[in-house]
Design a protein around this motif. Structure first.
Motif, PDB file in Angstrom:
ATOM      1  N   GLY A   6       0.807  -1.208   0.000  1.00 41.08           N
ATOM      2  CA  GLY A   6       0.000   0.000   0.000  1.00 41.08           C
ATOM      3  C   GLY A   6       0.842   1.260   0.000  1.00 41.08           C
ATOM      4  O   GLY A   6       2.064   1.220  -0.151  1.00 41.08           O
ATOM      5  N   ARG A   7       0.145   2.364   0.146  1.00 42.57           N
ATOM      6  CA  ARG A   7       0.784   3.693   0.261  1.00 42.57           C
ATOM      7  C   ARG A   7       0.051   4.418   1.373  1.00 42.57           C
ATOM      8  O   ARG A   7      -1.174   4.310   1.491  1.00 42.57           O
ATOM      9  CB  ARG A   7       0.713   4.463  -1.064  1.00 42.57           C
ATOM     10  N   LEU A   8       0.823   5.175   2.162  1.00 42.90           N
ATOM     11  CA  LEU A   8       0.220   5.770   3.365  1.00 42.90           C
ATOM     12  C   LEU A   8      -0.692   6.957   3.077  1.00 42.90           C
ATOM     13  O   LEU A   8      -1.353   7.451   3.980  1.00 42.90           O
ATOM     14  CB  LEU A   8       1.308   6.172   4.356  1.00 42.90           C
ATOM     15  N   THR A   9      -0.752   7.401   1.813  1.00 39.82           N
ATOM     16  CA  THR A   9      -1.696   8.465   1.462  1.00 39.82           C
ATOM     17  C   THR A   9      -3.099   7.903   1.243  1.00 39.82           C
ATOM     18  O   THR A   9      -4.030   8.658   1.007  1.00 39.82           O
ATOM     19  CB  THR A   9      -1.233   9.195   0.180  1.00 39.82           C
ATOM     20  N   SER A  10      -3.244   6.591   1.292  1.00 36.99           N
ATOM     21  CA  SER A  10      -4.560   5.954   1.114  1.00 36.99           C
ATOM     22  C   SER A  10      -5.239   5.773   2.469  1.00 36.99           C
ATOM     23  O   SER A  10      -4.670   5.192   3.393  1.00 36.99           O
ATOM     24  CB  SER A  10      -4.376   4.581   0.440  1.00 36.99           C
ATOM     25  N   VAL A  11      -6.464   6.259   2.567  1.00 33.96           N
ATOM     26  CA  VAL A  11      -7.213   6.135   3.812  1.00 33.96           C
ATOM     27  C   VAL A  11      -7.397   4.662   4.188  1.00 33.96           C
ATOM     28  O   VAL A  11      -7.393   4.306   5.375  1.00 33.96           O
ATOM     29  CB  VAL A  11      -8.578   6.877   3.679  1.00 33.96           C
ATOM     30  N   ASN A  12      -7.514   3.817   3.185  1.00 36.60           N
ATOM     31  CA  ASN A  12      -7.741   2.393   3.453  1.00 36.60           C
ATOM     32  C   ASN A  12      -6.476   1.695   3.935  1.00 36.60           C
ATOM     33  O   ASN A  12      -6.535   0.788   4.762  1.00 36.60           O
ATOM     34  CB  ASN A  12      -8.321   1.734   2.198  1.00 36.60           C
ATOM     35  N   VAL A  13      -5.341   2.155   3.441  1.00 34.67           N
ATOM     36  CA  VAL A  13      -4.055   1.613   3.923  1.00 34.67           C
ATOM     37  C   VAL A  13      -3.782   2.132   5.337  1.00 34.67           C
ATOM     38  O   VAL A  13      -3.265   1.399   6.196  1.00 34.67           O
ATOM     39  CB  VAL A  13      -2.917   1.990   2.945  1.00 34.67           C
ATOM     40  N   ALA A  32       3.023   0.372  -2.794  1.00 38.26           N
ATOM     41  CA  ALA A  32       2.240  -0.003  -3.981  1.00 38.26           C
ATOM     42  C   ALA A  32       1.079   0.963  -4.123  1.00 38.26           C
ATOM     43  O   ALA A  32       0.613   1.551  -3.152  1.00 38.26           O
ATOM     44  CB  ALA A  32       1.719  -1.432  -3.839  1.00 38.26           C
ATOM     45  N   GLY A  33       0.609   1.101  -5.358  1.00 38.69           N
ATOM     46  CA  GLY A  33      -0.533   1.971  -5.625  1.00 38.69           C
ATOM     47  C   GLY A  33      -0.085   3.383  -5.953  1.00 38.69           C
ATOM     48  O   GLY A  33       1.041   3.786  -5.652  1.00 38.69           O
ATOM     49  N   GLY A  34      -0.961   4.135  -6.619  1.00 31.55           N
ATOM     50  CA  GLY A  34      -0.658   5.510  -7.009  1.00 31.55           C
ATOM     51  C   GLY A  34       0.618   5.563  -7.826  1.00 31.55           C
ATOM     52  O   GLY A  34       0.848   4.721  -8.713  1.00 31.55           O
ATOM     53  N   ALA A  35       1.494   6.540  -7.501  1.00 34.47           N
ATOM     54  CA  ALA A  35       2.733   6.729  -8.265  1.00 34.47           C
ATOM     55  C   ALA A  35       3.685   5.547  -8.109  1.00 34.47           C
ATOM     56  O   ALA A  35       4.606   5.370  -8.908  1.00 34.47           O
ATOM     57  CB  ALA A  35       3.431   8.004  -7.790  1.00 34.47           C
ATOM     58  N   ARG A  51      -6.933  -4.692  -8.222  1.00 33.07           N
ATOM     59  CA  ARG A  51      -5.726  -3.880  -8.447  1.00 33.07           C
ATOM     60  C   ARG A  51      -5.727  -2.623  -7.575  1.00 33.07           C
ATOM     61  O   ARG A  51      -5.385  -1.526  -8.019  1.00 33.07           O
ATOM     62  CB  ARG A  51      -5.582  -3.502  -9.927  1.00 33.07           C
ATOM     63  N   GLN A  52      -6.154  -2.811  -6.342  1.00 39.16           N
ATOM     64  CA  GLN A  52      -6.173  -1.700  -5.393  1.00 39.16           C
ATOM     65  C   GLN A  52      -5.341  -2.054  -4.163  1.00 39.16           C
ATOM     66  O   GLN A  52      -5.021  -3.222  -3.927  1.00 39.16           O
ATOM     67  CB  GLN A  52      -7.614  -1.406  -4.960  1.00 39.16           C
ATOM     68  N   VAL A  53      -5.058  -1.033  -3.373  1.00 39.82           N
ATOM     69  CA  VAL A  53      -4.416  -1.223  -2.066  1.00 39.82           C
ATOM     70  C   VAL A  53      -5.455  -0.916  -1.003  1.00 39.82           C
ATOM     71  O   VAL A  53      -6.380  -0.138  -1.255  1.00 39.82           O
ATOM     72  CB  VAL A  53      -3.189  -0.284  -1.912  1.00 39.82           C
ATOM     73  N   PRO A  54      -5.337  -1.555   0.177  1.00 43.19           N
ATOM     74  CA  PRO A  54      -4.294  -2.459   0.647  1.00 43.19           C
ATOM     75  C   PRO A  54      -4.601  -3.926   0.337  1.00 43.19           C
ATOM     76  O   PRO A  54      -5.733  -4.292   0.073  1.00 43.19           O
ATOM     77  CB  PRO A  54      -4.346  -2.240   2.154  1.00 43.19           C
ATOM     78  N   VAL A  55      -3.511  -4.713   0.439  1.00 44.09           N
ATOM     79  CA  VAL A  55      -3.594  -6.178   0.448  1.00 44.09           C
ATOM     80  C   VAL A  55      -2.620  -6.652   1.518  1.00 44.09           C
ATOM     81  O   VAL A  55      -1.573  -6.027   1.715  1.00 44.09           O
ATOM     82  CB  VAL A  55      -3.144  -6.794  -0.899  1.00 44.09           C
ATOM     83  N   TRP A  64      -7.773  -8.913   0.805  1.00 50.14           N
ATOM     84  CA  TRP A  64      -7.978  -7.504   0.443  1.00 50.14           C
ATOM     85  C   TRP A  64      -9.310  -7.045   1.012  1.00 50.14           C
ATOM     86  O   TRP A  64     -10.080  -7.863   1.485  1.00 50.14           O
ATOM     87  CB  TRP A  64      -7.904  -7.282  -1.076  1.00 50.14           C
ATOM     88  N   GLU A  65      -9.595  -5.763   0.927  1.00 44.47           N
ATOM     89  CA  GLU A  65     -10.719  -5.026   1.557  1.00 44.47           C
ATOM     90  C   GLU A  65     -10.265  -4.593   2.951  1.00 44.47           C
ATOM     91  O   GLU A  65     -10.148  -5.416   3.877  1.00 44.47           O
ATOM     92  CB  GLU A  65     -12.012  -5.823   1.662  1.00 44.47           C
ATOM     93  N   SER A  66     -10.044  -3.295   3.072  1.00 41.95           N
ATOM     94  CA  SER A  66      -9.397  -2.773   4.283  1.00 41.95           C
ATOM     95  C   SER A  66     -10.117  -3.138   5.582  1.00 41.95           C
ATOM     96  O   SER A  66      -9.470  -3.538   6.550  1.00 41.95           O
ATOM     97  CB  SER A  66      -9.225  -1.254   4.180  1.00 41.95           C
ATOM     98  N   ASN A  67     -11.436  -2.996   5.614  1.00 42.37           N
ATOM     99  CA  ASN A  67     -12.106  -3.294   6.880  1.00 42.37           C
ATOM    100  C   ASN A  67     -12.093  -4.792   7.188  1.00 42.37           C
ATOM    101  O   ASN A  67     -12.019  -5.183   8.358  1.00 42.37           O
ATOM    102  CB  ASN A  67     -13.533  -2.735   6.899  1.00 42.37           C
TER     103      ASN A  67
END
Ligand code: GSH
Length: 206
Positions: A6-13, A32-35, A51-55, A64-67
Motif C-alpha cells: 500500500g501507500r500511506l496516502t490511502s485512507v484504506n491503507v 504499492a498503488g498511485g505513483a 488492483r487496489q491497495v491495501p492487500v 484484500w478489503e481494508s475493513n
C-alpha cells in the motif's frame, strides 16, 4: 512475516497500518498503488483482482478489503483489545466500521478529490460543497455517538475506532466549513496521541 502492500496516502491503507501498529505486529510494508505502481503487475492482480491497495499476506493467507483486513488482524492478534470479547460491543464496533465504509467515507470522497487532488481552476465547486454537506451531516451522527464515551464501543480502543479515525482524519483535514464537533474532536485527539498514529495519520492531506 506479515506483508502489507500500500501507500500511506490511502485512507484504506492507513486503517490497516493503524491496526498493525496498535497490535505491534512485525511486518514488511511494500509500497504499492498511485505513483508507486505495482498494482498493474500480473502478480499483484493474483493477490487482488481489483488492483487496489491495501492487500496483506499473512503467512500465505492473502486478503484484500481494508475493513475485512482490520477485522481479521483484530480477531487473530487482538483478542481482548481491538477485538473486544463482548459480543454487543463487538457488534457496535462492527456497525461503525460498516458505516465508515458505506456512509461517511463515500460522502466525503468528492470533497477530498476536489479540494486535495484537483487544481483550483479545475475544481467542481458545486460537487465539493454537496459532498461536504453530506459528510458534515454524517459527522454529526458520529459526534452524538461519541458524546460521553472515550471510544466508539466503550472505554477501550477497538477496531471500530481504527476505521473511523482514518475518515475523521480526512474530514478534519479538509480545508472546508465544518460544524463544531467537540466530542468527535476530543476522541480524534485521544487517538492521534497514541504511538500507533505517529507517521500514519499525517497532515497536510495529500
Ligand atoms: N474497498 C476497498 C477500496 C480500496 C481502494 O479504493 N484503494 C484505493 C486507495 S484508497 C486504490 O487502491 N487506488 C488505486 C491506487 O492507489 O493505485 C478497501 O477498503 O480496501
Amino acid at each position: 512475516m506479515l506483508k502489507i502492500w500500500g501507500r500511506l496516502t490511502s485512507v484504506n491503507v492507513q486503517k490497516v497500518m493503524l491496526a498493525v501498529r496498535e497490535l505491534a505486529l512485525p511486518h514488511e510494508f511494500i509500497l504499492a498503488g498511485g505513483a508507486h505502481g505495482v498494482v498493474d503487475t500480473p502478480e499483484y492482480a493474483e493477490r487482488n483482482p481489483n488492483r487496489q491497495v491495501p492487500v496483506i499476506d499473512d503467512g500465505g493467507f492473502v486478503l484484500w478489503e481494508s475493513n475485512a483486513i482490520v477485522r481479521y488482524l483484530s480477531a487473530r492478534y487482538g483478542a481482548g483489545s481491538l477485538w473486544t470479547e463482548d459480543l454487543g460491543l463487538r457488534a457496535d464496533a462492527d456497525r461503525w466500521m460498516d458505516w465508515q465504509a458505506t456512509e461517511w467515507q463515500p460522502a466525503m470522497v468528492p470533497a477530498f478529490l476536489g479540494l486535495i487532488r484537483t487544481p483550483e481552476d479545475k475544481r467542481d465547486r458545486a460537487a465539493v460543497d454537496a459532498s461536504m454537506q453530506r459528510a458534515n451531516a454524517r459527522a454529526l451522527i458520529l459526534e452524538r455517538a461519541l458524546q460521553g464515551r472515550e471510544f466508539i464501543a466503550g472505554r477501550q480502543l477497538t477496531m471500530g475506532d481504527i476505521a473511523l479515525v482514518a475518515s475523521a482524519h480526512r474530514w478534519l483535514g479538509l480545508p472546508a466549513e465544518r460544524p463544531q464537533t467537540p466530542a468527535l474532536s476530543a476522541w480524534y485527539r485521544r487517538i492521534m496521541m497514541r504511538p500507533a498514529a505517529q507517521g500514519v495519520l499525517t497532515l497536510p492531506l495529500e
